[in-house]
Design an enzyme around this catalytic site. Structure first.
Site, PDB file in Angstrom:
ATOM      1  N   THR A  21     -46.250  -4.577  38.897  1.00 49.50           N
ATOM      2  CA  THR A  21     -46.658  -5.610  37.666  1.00 49.50           C
ATOM      3  C   THR A  21     -45.285  -5.887  37.264  1.00 49.50           C
ATOM      4  O   THR A  21     -44.398  -5.183  37.193  1.00 49.50           O
ATOM      5  CB  THR A  21     -47.599  -5.148  36.838  1.00 49.50           C
ATOM      6  OG1 THR A  21     -47.030  -4.027  35.992  1.00 49.50           O
ATOM      7  CG2 THR A  21     -48.981  -4.761  37.621  1.00 49.50           C
ATOM      8  N   ASP A  22     -45.126  -7.151  36.490  1.00 46.05           N
ATOM      9  CA  ASP A  22     -44.453  -7.376  35.614  1.00 46.05           C
ATOM     10  C   ASP A  22     -44.716  -6.636  34.303  1.00 46.05           C
ATOM     11  O   ASP A  22     -45.898  -6.278  34.192  1.00 46.05           O
ATOM     12  CB  ASP A  22     -44.003  -8.797  35.418  1.00 46.05           C
ATOM     13  CG  ASP A  22     -42.597  -9.253  34.651  1.00 46.05           C
ATOM     14  OD1 ASP A  22     -42.156  -8.264  34.107  1.00 46.05           O
ATOM     15  OD2 ASP A  22     -42.377 -10.231  35.112  1.00 46.05           O
ATOM     16  N   CYS A  23     -43.925  -6.299  33.247  1.00 44.73           N
ATOM     17  CA  CYS A  23     -44.153  -5.741  32.080  1.00 44.73           C
ATOM     18  C   CYS A  23     -45.146  -6.183  31.306  1.00 44.73           C
ATOM     19  O   CYS A  23     -44.953  -7.309  30.669  1.00 44.73           O
ATOM     20  CB  CYS A  23     -42.909  -5.515  31.315  1.00 44.73           C
ATOM     21  SG  CYS A  23     -42.902  -4.523  29.882  1.00 44.73           S
TER      22      CYS A  23
END
Length: 748
Positions: A273-275
């Protein structure tokens, strides 16, 4: 493995929080982090070496190349010696345009790299980035960015290669091959992560992480293309995008991550995932009522690892215990992560040589490479009366403007703090080339603030010169504690309330594309002096200023050219390098024209009431100090060893008096198809070198890749019919030749 140990492999906390730097330069792991390692609760770390205002890691608290390598060794040794299973940690680092760590080489931002159209040189740059990052222990990077830019008001335009999916695909393949090398287990190889999957460059209003509105056919034909080509090239890690597509967040989209990515494309790596993206499923997208539902959605949809690890660490065990998520699904994700750890050689070679890191990071060879690729990506937009190159025997030159001597303003976002003298500004570069006594300087104004106290000093400075270079544009510089500039003296001033000049970068989207502050006023006043006026834009997105287009003698688009940008600009302004950059984003005449990307549909119409749809500077455009002539475009049969329907052959001649590069571009028009098609699409390019008077024949094979499109059934197809092949210097300047394709007879 126990279930908590399995979950640990999917969690990636922030690495800069796990240690404390001691007075002697060594690091001490925090007690809390040691306990996490002992429990097998951490399988990966994000940004152990990252330094910037967001992490609050500074030159004083951060780690040198050698110290960073030692710190990663310490973490790795503790994890393998004190955890039950001894599994090595996977270290992930940011490398958008160089490793985001103290001392690493800062290359130009991707929008400039794309503007170089030099895939081979970019691949060489990626090898350098991999060498620097892996020498410190970083094993995976969160690049390249493969988003297709639809609206340049988006703050992350600077991180992208451009607006065209074919061009982005070519750079995507080069990134994977350059970063990963021949073997992932090699000590100089770095696992590439493709991001952001998918549609992230197409969100509404050019606003970051907003919804993307497009059908599956367009998504497949445009936004998927760079990702698919990179997966075919061997990419093994992909990051999901923050946005939703037609109401489904990318982080919990089984169609994207399972059906397309894994089943259709055969991707066998892992998805991260992105942050903060998992938290958005509960608060933001609101497709999950609880954290447990969010982690279930993500894992079942094909997500494997969470950057930050906040949601997985809090809710994943409970989701399994409550029966929401099966252990089998968990096992699949863990297996993908562990498999890559083995392939990266982390079990066999978990630590690195700190002495090697000190030797290769920021090496002279990498600095020279940064200078070369910056020069190749700088674009000459205007050059009236051959104002450029400047004669080196000129008397005095005034270098004016807020970006003339602002080191961080030419680096772009995702940049680490820099030691003094690490960055060569435009002023530094011109002074090095001409000598300090012939170069005058005044900042004149700021990027954003309506500050006019420096205008009079700048005008008086310019009055004494024989030519004026004014460096204006934008900034993606975060607050590195460098203070600001005294507009009268030009000296740096450190205050408790430093002015932020940031008007671009992640999360900084714009309504307009005009210059901010008093910059245009500064240029207008300089024009009144009636001296040769060269405008140098240093910026992360296109600038729309019709007055400057009309009144400047020369305009240079430098984007954010990196640490050697000042030298590269001086090389071009003074004629040591012939400019060869070509735009990869169309620059509009008015922000109201957006979107203005070149691959328009025939149904788009012709104009607004006030003006037409044509860009001020089109895709593929860029001037040179020499001239090139195209002739003898022919369409012929493809050779037996060429996988194609036909070949386009053209003769290119340097008809000027200076050697230089030319980017030869191939565009294809499909005249009738079962779905509506763009007027033209880039389907090939070559960057060639020609001496004055020299001619070269350039050959493009026209195969399935050049003619196919995504049909009504969402399959890639080629249809019989008539095509026009266009070969030339830009998307608006070319020769044409007809091509008729019969799939039975191939070419007719």
């Amino acid at each position: 493995m126990t279930i908590p140990e399995k979950i640990g492999q999917l969690i990636q906390p922030f690495g800069w929080k796990c240690y404390e730097k001691q007075e002697d330069g060594s690091t001490r792991l925090t007690d809390e982090f040691k306990e996490q390692l002992r429990q097998g609760a951490v399988g990966s770390l994000y940004g152990v070496l990252r330094a910037d205002p967001w992490t609050e890691v500074t030159l004083a608290t951060g780690l040198s190349p050698e110290q960073g390598a030692k710190a990663i060794n310490e973490i790795q040794e503790y994890a393998m010696q004190h955890s039950r299973l001894g599994i090595p940690v996977l270290f992930g680092e940011e490398c958008s345009h160089g490793h985001m760590a103290i001392g690493a080489t800062v290359f130009p931002v991707p929008i400039l790299l794309g503007s170089s159209w030099n895939v081979k040189l970019y691949k060489e740059m990626c090898r350098a980035v991999a060498l620097e990052t892996r020498s410190q222990g970083g094993a995976v990077t969160y690049s390249p960015v493969l988003d297709v830019v639809r609206d340049p008001r988006w703050g992350r335009t600077e991180e992208c290669f451009g607006e065209d999916p074919y061009l982005i695909s070519e750079f995507a393949v080069a990134a994977v091959e350059g970063l990963q090398g021949e073997d992932l287990a090699d000590e100089n190889s770095l696992l590439a992560t493709l991001k952001h999957f998918a549609g992230y460059g197409s969100t509404e209003g050019g606003r970051n992480a907003q919804p993307a509105h497009m059908g599956l056919r367009e998504l497949r034909e445009v936004d998927f293309l760079p990702f698919r080509k990179a997966v075919e090239a061997g990419a093994r890690s992909i990051m999901t995008a923050y946005n939703e597509i037609d109401g489904i967040p990318c982080t919990s989209n089984p169609y994207l991550l399972n059906e397309v990515l894994r089943q259709e494309w055969g991707f066998d790596g892992f998805v991260i995932t992105d942050c903060g993206a998992l938290g958005m499923l509960v608060n933001g997208h609101n497709v999950a009522a609880s954290g447990e539902e969010a982690v279930k959605l993500a894992l079942e949809s094909g997500t494997d690892m969470e950057m930050s690890g906040e949601m997985f660490s809090k809710h994943l065990l409970a989701a399994i215990e409550q029966g929401l998520l099966s252990e089998e699904t968990l096992n699949k994700a863990v297996l993908r992560v562990l498999s890559l750890k083995f392939e990266l050689g982390l079990f066999d070679r978990p630590t690195v040589d700190p002495a090697k890191a000190a030797q290769v990071i920021g090496s002279p060879e990498h600095k020279q490479l940064a200078r070369q690729i910056a020069a190749e990506g700088i674009v000459l937009l205007k050059n009236e009366r051959k104002t450029l190159p400047l004669n080196k025997n000129i008397g005095k030159v005034a270098v004016i403007g807020p970006n003339a001597n602002a080191p961080y303003n030419q680096l772009g976002d995702y940049t680490s703090p820099q030691e003094e003298g690490q960055i060569t500004t435009l002023l530094d570069g011109v002074r090095a080339a001409l000598g300090g006594e012939r170069v005058l300087y005044a900042p004149g104004c700021r990027i954003k603030e309506e500050a006019r106290e420096g205008l009079a000093t700048a005008i008086e400075c310019a009055r004494q010169a024989d030519a004026i270079i004014v460096a204006i544009g934008g900034s993606s510089a975060r607050d590195f504690g460098e203070g600001t500039i005294d507009l009268v003296t030009g000296a740096a001033v450190v205050t408790d309330n430093a002015l932020s000049e940031m008007e671009c970068g992640e999360g900084i989207d714009r309504m307009t594309l005009n210059l901010l502050g008093s910059q245009l006023e500064l240029v207008r006043e300089l024009r009144k002096l009636d001296k040769p006026l060269i405008v140098v834009y240093i910026n992360g997105r296109p600038i729309v200023e019709p007055w400057i287009v009309e009144h400047a003698d020369a305009i240079v688009e430098a984007w954010y050219p990196g640490q050697e940008g000042g030298h590269a600009l001086a090389d071009i302004l003074l004629g040591d390098v012939n400019p060869s950059g070509k735009l990869t984003v169309s620059i509009p005449r008015h922000v109201g024209q957006l979107p203005v990307y070149y691959y328009k549909r025939r149904t788009r119409g012709k104009r607004y009431l006030e003006m037409d749809f044509e860009a001020q500077y089109p895709f593929g455009y860029g001037l040179s100090y020499t001239s090139f002539e195209y002739s003898e475009l022919q369409i012929e049969d493809a050779a037996e060893d060429e996988d194609g329907y036909a070949a386009a052959v053209v003769m290119v001649r340097n008809s000027g008096h200076m050697a230089g590069h030319e980017v030869v571009q191939l565009y294809v028009t499909d005249h009738a198809a079962t779905v509506t098609r763009p007027q033209k699409l880039l389907k090939g390019f070559r960057k060639i070198w020609l001496e004055p008077g020299e001619s070269k024949q350039v050959r493009f094979v026209i195969g399935r890749e050049q003619l196919e499109f995504v049909g009504q059934q969402l399959q890639r197809i080629v249809e019989d019919g008539d095509f026009t092949i266009r070969v030339g210097a830009s998307s608006l300047q070319y020769l044409e030749a007809p091509l008729r394709v019969s799939l039975e007879g191939r070419l007719s």
